[in-house]
Design an enzyme around this catalytic site. Sequence first.
Site, PDB file in Angstrom:
ATOM      1  N   GLU A 169      -8.256 -52.665  58.699  1.00 31.07           N
ATOM      2  CA  GLU A 169      -9.405 -53.267  59.384  1.00 31.07           C
ATOM      3  C   GLU A 169      -9.514 -54.738  58.982  1.00 31.07           C
ATOM      4  OE1 GLU A 169     -11.330 -52.199  61.882  1.00 31.07           O
ATOM      5  OE2 GLU A 169     -11.778 -54.323  61.650  1.00 31.07           O
ATOM      6  N   LYS A 224      -1.793 -56.783  56.175  1.00 30.18           N
ATOM      7  CA  LYS A 224      -3.215 -56.846  55.811  1.00 30.18           C
ATOM      8  C   LYS A 224      -3.396 -57.636  54.507  1.00 30.18           C
ATOM      9  CE  LYS A 224      -7.491 -56.137  55.254  1.00 30.18           C
ATOM     10  NZ  LYS A 224      -8.629 -56.519  56.026  1.00 30.18           N
ATOM     11  N   CYS A 280     -12.640 -58.100  49.010  1.00 28.81           N
ATOM     12  CA  CYS A 280     -11.215 -58.015  49.359  1.00 28.81           C
ATOM     13  C   CYS A 280     -10.306 -59.105  48.793  1.00 28.81           C
ATOM     14  CB  CYS A 280     -11.080 -58.009  50.879  1.00 28.81           C
ATOM     15  SG  CYS A 280     -11.627 -56.458  51.570  1.00 28.81           S
TER      16      CYS A 280
END
Length: 483
Positions: A169, A224, A280
Amino acid sequence: MNYSIKNICCIGAGYVGGPTMAMMAYKCPNLIFNVVDINKERVAAWNAKDLSKLPIFEPGLKEIIASSRNKNLFFSSEIKEAIKSADVVFISVNTPTKTKGVGAGKSSDLKWVEACAREVAKYSKGHTIVVEKSTLPVRTAEVIQKILNSPKTNFNGEKISFSVLSNPEFLAEGTAINDLENPDRVLIGGEDQKAMFKLAEIYKAWVPEDKILFTNIWSSELAKLTSNAFLAQRISSINSISAICEVTGADIREVSRAIGKDSRIGSKFLDSGPGFGGSCFKKDILNLVYLAEYFGLKEVAKFWEEVVNINTWNQSRIAKIVVKKLFGTISDKKIVILGFAFKANTNDTRESAAIKICRDLIEEGAELVIHDPKVSQIQIENDLKIKPLSNDYDKNSDSRDNNIGSWRFSNSLDIFENANAVLVLTEWQEYKDIPWDLIAKQMIKPAWLFDSRSIVDYKLVKKTDLNFWRLGDGSQEEQKEKY
Ligand code: UDX
Ligand code: UDX
């Protein structure tokens, strides 16, 4: 093998799982979404009647929850039941940096992901598509695959099989709903093409086909991590140049504008600030560092590690500047902190630059008054690991260690009276509208306004007797002290 999709389960109702499933449910009214989480309080908050009590603040989230919840979107802790009925299971649990053992301080702790895989192996029925939604170290899919494939039958002795896909995501907090509704791309990595196309069908309900990319599973996992590493790298780059601006007379806003016009560089992610936060960036770069070290790529590891080091340095630099400008001591000085979230439009404080900066200032003896429109006092206390003073605290009866400062929380902006300084740390809209001409009159002179987000209306501030410092601004005029 039956690949038809009707029931979807998502394990982990956090900042990623919650909004992502809410958007899917909103766009796919014919599918059923069961979002499950072991944290019962969090589940209760997702089910709160009063939508202002959802566990996550995200513009636009309330509206899509209101339209789908208890129709085709359900939040619960019924993990087994949700897995039993699921054709697709998204794994969206947290993967914090390991604090001990091999890879401590760098690699991700996969214990929750492993635990989820074991639950899925035990309770699933027939063929299940298992999707990695969490950002994970490269080759995690292999671990998941091994766990899933080891039993061959479920708790009931029925034959089971799996297709493991990676579908990271890319949403950013604060803009999650828009990012989910209009993604730059949807990435699906895997080996089983049929499963990949089936997953793509869910997204096709609202995402144009040319934005759905198929890759092998390892490329998807690495893309990612790389995406987050590149974005974080831009922030460390611009923050390093910001420090050069301050000593050379250049202005980082002008430099950013000038380089951003180069279409090869682009204008986004060039805002100098107190340092990147969020769950993150740091974690993912450290994962990349660990991966590079593991494969003996020392120089590569060093290169990416420096992105994190510059970020930590940048955070400590800001606290030091505040102390220096306030004549080298902030002991007993009242400093108003505007913003504690790691960015505007979220109540998330994970890795927020405000944590280190506030702790450093308290250690120097400052009396902080912290305001944030969405972060709670208890959250700030958990982050700072220092108890707050109550708002009716009597300074004269204070028996604390005099060498260390204090903090208290305020949810109103009526906090500037007798302040020595104000430090802006989050770019909330309401801080952009503060009438500094009126506030200046309430503060103790010489008073300082520190703007680490370049949001203060400095033309207005120039008309006041406030001393003004903003990050990356070396131009003489604005930096000149008025006392
Ligand atoms: C997290 C990671 O931070 C991110 O890197 C990853 O891409 C996705 O997962 P986020 O949703 O922001 O993102 O995490 P968090 O808000 O902590 O939510 C995770 C949820 O999983 C928590 O609510 C936790 O209770 C739940 N969980 C964890 C389970 O339901 N089961 C578990 O076994 C472990
Ligand atoms: C990030 C990625 O953008 C997203 O794609 C991924 O899925 C998760 O990690 P997030 O951490 O939610 O998203 O927010 P982001 O907007 O990327 O901001 C991260 C940090 O960088 C914030 O502290 C923000 O203030 C800071 N930042 C961002 C800057 O300092 N300057 C900028 O120009 C942009």
